[in-house]
Design an enzyme around this catalytic site. Structure first.
Site, PDB file in Angstrom:
ATOM      1  CB  SER A  96      48.485  50.759 -26.677  1.00 51.96           C
ATOM      2  OG  SER A  96      49.155  50.547 -27.888  1.00 51.96           O
ATOM      3  CE1 TYR A 111      43.943  46.910 -27.784  1.00 50.20           C
ATOM      4  CE2 TYR A 111      45.582  47.821 -29.285  1.00 50.20           C
ATOM      5  CZ  TYR A 111      45.236  47.332 -28.033  1.00 50.20           C
ATOM      6  OH  TYR A 111      46.190  47.268 -27.043  1.00 50.20           O
ATOM      7  CE  LYS A 137      44.348  48.961 -24.739  1.00 49.57           C
ATOM      8  NZ  LYS A 137      43.986  48.349 -23.461  1.00 49.57           N
TER       9      LYS A 137
HETATM   10  P1  NAD Z   1      45.771  39.158 -23.026  1.00 49.70           P
HETATM   11  O1  NAD Z   1      44.654  38.933 -23.994  1.00 49.70           O
HETATM   12  O2  NAD Z   1      46.776  38.079 -22.858  1.00 49.70           O
HETATM   13  O3  NAD Z   1      45.186  39.517 -21.578  1.00 49.70           O
HETATM   14  C1  NAD Z   1      43.968  40.212 -21.417  1.00 49.70           C
HETATM   15  C2  NAD Z   1      43.141  39.431 -20.403  1.00 49.70           C
HETATM   16  O4  NAD Z   1      41.904  40.114 -20.200  1.00 49.70           O
HETATM   17  C3  NAD Z   1      42.818  38.017 -20.863  1.00 49.70           C
HETATM   18  O5  NAD Z   1      43.164  37.104 -19.852  1.00 49.70           O
HETATM   19  C4  NAD Z   1      41.307  38.043 -21.097  1.00 49.70           C
HETATM   20  O6  NAD Z   1      40.697  36.790 -20.832  1.00 49.70           O
HETATM   21  C5  NAD Z   1      40.862  39.141 -20.130  1.00 49.70           C
HETATM   22  N1  NAD Z   1      39.624  39.820 -20.500  1.00 49.70           N
HETATM   23  C6  NAD Z   1      39.271  40.370 -21.686  1.00 49.70           C
HETATM   24  N2  NAD Z   1      38.044  40.909 -21.613  1.00 49.70           N
HETATM   25  C7  NAD Z   1      37.597  40.701 -20.339  1.00 49.70           C
HETATM   26  C8  NAD Z   1      36.404  41.019 -19.647  1.00 49.70           C
HETATM   27  N3  NAD Z   1      35.391  41.650 -20.269  1.00 49.70           N
HETATM   28  N4  NAD Z   1      36.287  40.671 -18.348  1.00 49.70           N
HETATM   29  C9  NAD Z   1      37.301  40.006 -17.709  1.00 49.70           C
HETATM   30  N5  NAD Z   1      38.452  39.658 -18.325  1.00 49.70           N
HETATM   31  C10 NAD Z   1      38.602  40.014 -19.626  1.00 49.70           C
HETATM   32  O7  NAD Z   1      46.479  40.523 -23.442  1.00 49.70           O
HETATM   33  P2  NAD Z   1      47.846  41.167 -22.927  1.00 49.70           P
HETATM   34  O8  NAD Z   1      48.795  41.137 -24.067  1.00 49.70           O
HETATM   35  O9  NAD Z   1      48.222  40.613 -21.631  1.00 49.70           O
HETATM   36  O10 NAD Z   1      47.383  42.674 -22.762  1.00 49.70           O
HETATM   37  C11 NAD Z   1      46.938  43.195 -21.511  1.00 49.70           C
HETATM   38  C12 NAD Z   1      46.494  44.631 -21.716  1.00 49.70           C
HETATM   39  O11 NAD Z   1      47.573  45.387 -22.265  1.00 49.70           O
HETATM   40  C13 NAD Z   1      45.337  44.779 -22.708  1.00 49.70           C
HETATM   41  O12 NAD Z   1      44.486  45.809 -22.245  1.00 49.70           O
HETATM   42  C14 NAD Z   1      46.025  45.203 -23.973  1.00 49.70           C
HETATM   43  O13 NAD Z   1      45.193  45.940 -24.827  1.00 49.70           O
HETATM   44  C15 NAD Z   1      47.163  46.053 -23.435  1.00 49.70           C
HETATM   45  N6  NAD Z   1      48.293  46.160 -24.370  1.00 49.70           N
HETATM   46  C16 NAD Z   1      48.867  45.010 -24.852  1.00 49.70           C
HETATM   47  C17 NAD Z   1      49.904  45.113 -25.764  1.00 49.70           C
HETATM   48  C18 NAD Z   1      50.516  43.867 -26.344  1.00 49.70           C
HETATM   49  O14 NAD Z   1      51.186  43.964 -27.385  1.00 49.70           O
HETATM   50  N7  NAD Z   1      50.359  42.688 -25.766  1.00 49.70           N
HETATM   51  C19 NAD Z   1      50.384  46.380 -26.165  1.00 49.70           C
HETATM   52  C20 NAD Z   1      49.782  47.526 -25.626  1.00 49.70           C
HETATM   53  C21 NAD Z   1      48.744  47.397 -24.726  1.00 49.70           C
END
Ligand code: NAD
Ligand code: UDP
Length: 338
Positions: free
Chosen positions: A124, A149, A153
């Site tokens: 991120s 959080y 990362k």
């Molecule tokens: P999201 O919550 O929609 O998807 C994450 C998925 O991981 C979910 O389906 C959840 O059920 C699963 N998960 C969490 N912990 C788990 C575990 N221990 N075992 C198995 N599954 C698990 O989030 P997203 O927005 O799709 O983000 C995906 C990734 O991108 C994340 O790592 C997030 O930190 C990163 N990210 C997201 C953003 C954003 O703004 N959405 C920005 C930067 C980085």
């Protein structure tokens, strides 16, 4: 050979799986549904014209991971699984460290044990902390994160860098996302609402749907043209396509590669409100509220490295991002429960 997509039923993961399947790749999704719904799976299949394999599993479950690596021929991992709520991470830091960092370590151990050392990780822009001035470049110093959080990362980037330094067979790609918004053009998949949203676009779409009364704009005295915070919003489908390019690149490049995935263009909160009103035809009432702790004036990327090295560039503009966010919300007022 298949790609294991951890967190593949989540917001960014589901969009990426649709694009991977569309490009002819074989996919195994792993998710524990902590923040997603099984109902996304038939929609992914509907959009892609074929279904991915799915395994309900936790990335902290080593035996479960071993079973998956033994069942499928997996040569690469795209690692989305993780918890992502900044506020919750301040209340429950140990949960975030255990799930995100502990889970990633267990996943990498299982990968190494099964000879799969090729990983694309969802990092991120938050890793740039508050010490750099936008546009942010991959060679700027990272750290100084302001919440657990963000710190997960930062630590995971370090852990993957150390792993690749110790064993030259690892191919690691760190993708630093800016602000993903929007949804698949069909309106069939999007970001699942979970309580009162923290992020700007999900909040605005819920105001548009009449679920929330008005938007609170956190701060109008920032050092930006209109005083409200500026961010680099990127369409989730552009982001998904960036993963396909990154995956192909990583397969051919050992060591660690780092890319920003953003548009390079910043929009203020007021500009987003105006773009959303234009795209949806719905008025978004707002009030100015105090600054949110930890927020910065202006955060946007220099995305030129991804264009130069990966041949990837975000194509979708802010009007399309807002229109697609609205379509998803409008067609699925309760997310996948509809
Ligand atoms: P999201 O919550 O929609 O998807 C994450 C998925 O991981 C979910 O389906 C959840 O059920 C699963 N998960 C969490 N912990 C788990 C575990 N221990 N075992 C198995 N599954 C698990 O989030 P997203 O927005 O799709 O983000 C995906 C990734 O991108 C994340 O790592 C997030 O930190 C990163 N990210 C997201 C953003 C954003 O703004 N959405 C920005 C930067 C980085
Ligand atoms: N923001 C806001 N009201 C909200 C949510 C967010 O004014 O209800 C602002 C926030 O201060 C920031 C921008 O919108 O300037 C983007 O915030 P978001 O939480 O979506 O992303 P991040 O802060 O992680 O970049």
């Amino acid at each position: 050979m298949a790609t294991l997509v951890t967190g593949g039923t989540g917001y960014i993961g589901s969009h990426t799986v649709v694009e991977l399947l569309g490009a002819g790749k074989d996919v195994v999704i792993l998710d524990n549904f902590y923040n997603s719904s099984p109902k996304v799976l038939p929609r992914i299949a509907e959009l892609a014209g074929r279904a991915p394999a799915f395994e309900e599993c936790d990335i902290r479950d080593r035996a479960g991971l071993d079973r998956i690596f033994e069942t499928y021929k997996i040569d690469s991992v795209i690692h989305f699984a993780g918890l992502k709520a900044v506020g919750e991470s301040c209340e429950k830091p140990l949960l975030y460290y255990e799930n995100n960092i502990g889970g990633t370590v267990t996943l990498c151990e299982a990968m190494a044990a099964h000879g799969c050392k090729n990983i694309v990780f969802s990092s991120s822009a938050t890793v740039y902390g508050s010490g750099n001035v936008s546009p942010l470049r991959e060679d700027m110093p990272v750290g100084g994160t302001t919440n657990p959080y963000g710190t997960t990362k930062y630590y995971i980037e370090h852990i993957l860098e150390d792993t690749a330094a110790a064993d030259k067979d690892w191919h690691v790609c760190l993708l630093r996302y800016f602000n993903p918004i929007g949804a698949h053009k069909s309106g069939r998949i999007g970001e699942m609402p979970n309580g009162i949203p923290n992020n700007l676009l999900p909040y605005i779409t819920q105001v548009a749907a009449g679920k929330l009364d008005h938007l609170n704009i956190y701060g109008n005295d920032y050092n930006t043209p209109d005083g409200t915070g500026v961010r680099d919003y990127i369409h989730v489908v552009d982001l998904a396509l960036g993963h396909l390019k990154a995956m192909d690149y990583t397969a051919d490049h050992a060591g660690v590669s780092i890319f920003n995935l953003g548009t390079g263009k910043g929009y203020s909160v007021l500009e987003i409100v105006a773009a959303f009103e234009k795209a949806s035809g719905v008025k978004i009432p707002y009030e100015f509220a105090p600054r949110r702790p930890g927020d910065l004036d202006s955060v946007y990327s220099d995305p030129s490295k991804a264009e130069r090295v990966l041949g990837w560039k975000a194509e979708r503009g802010i009007d399309e991002m807002c229109a697609d966010s609205y379509r998803w919300q409008h067609q699925n007022p309760n997310g996948y429960e509809d």
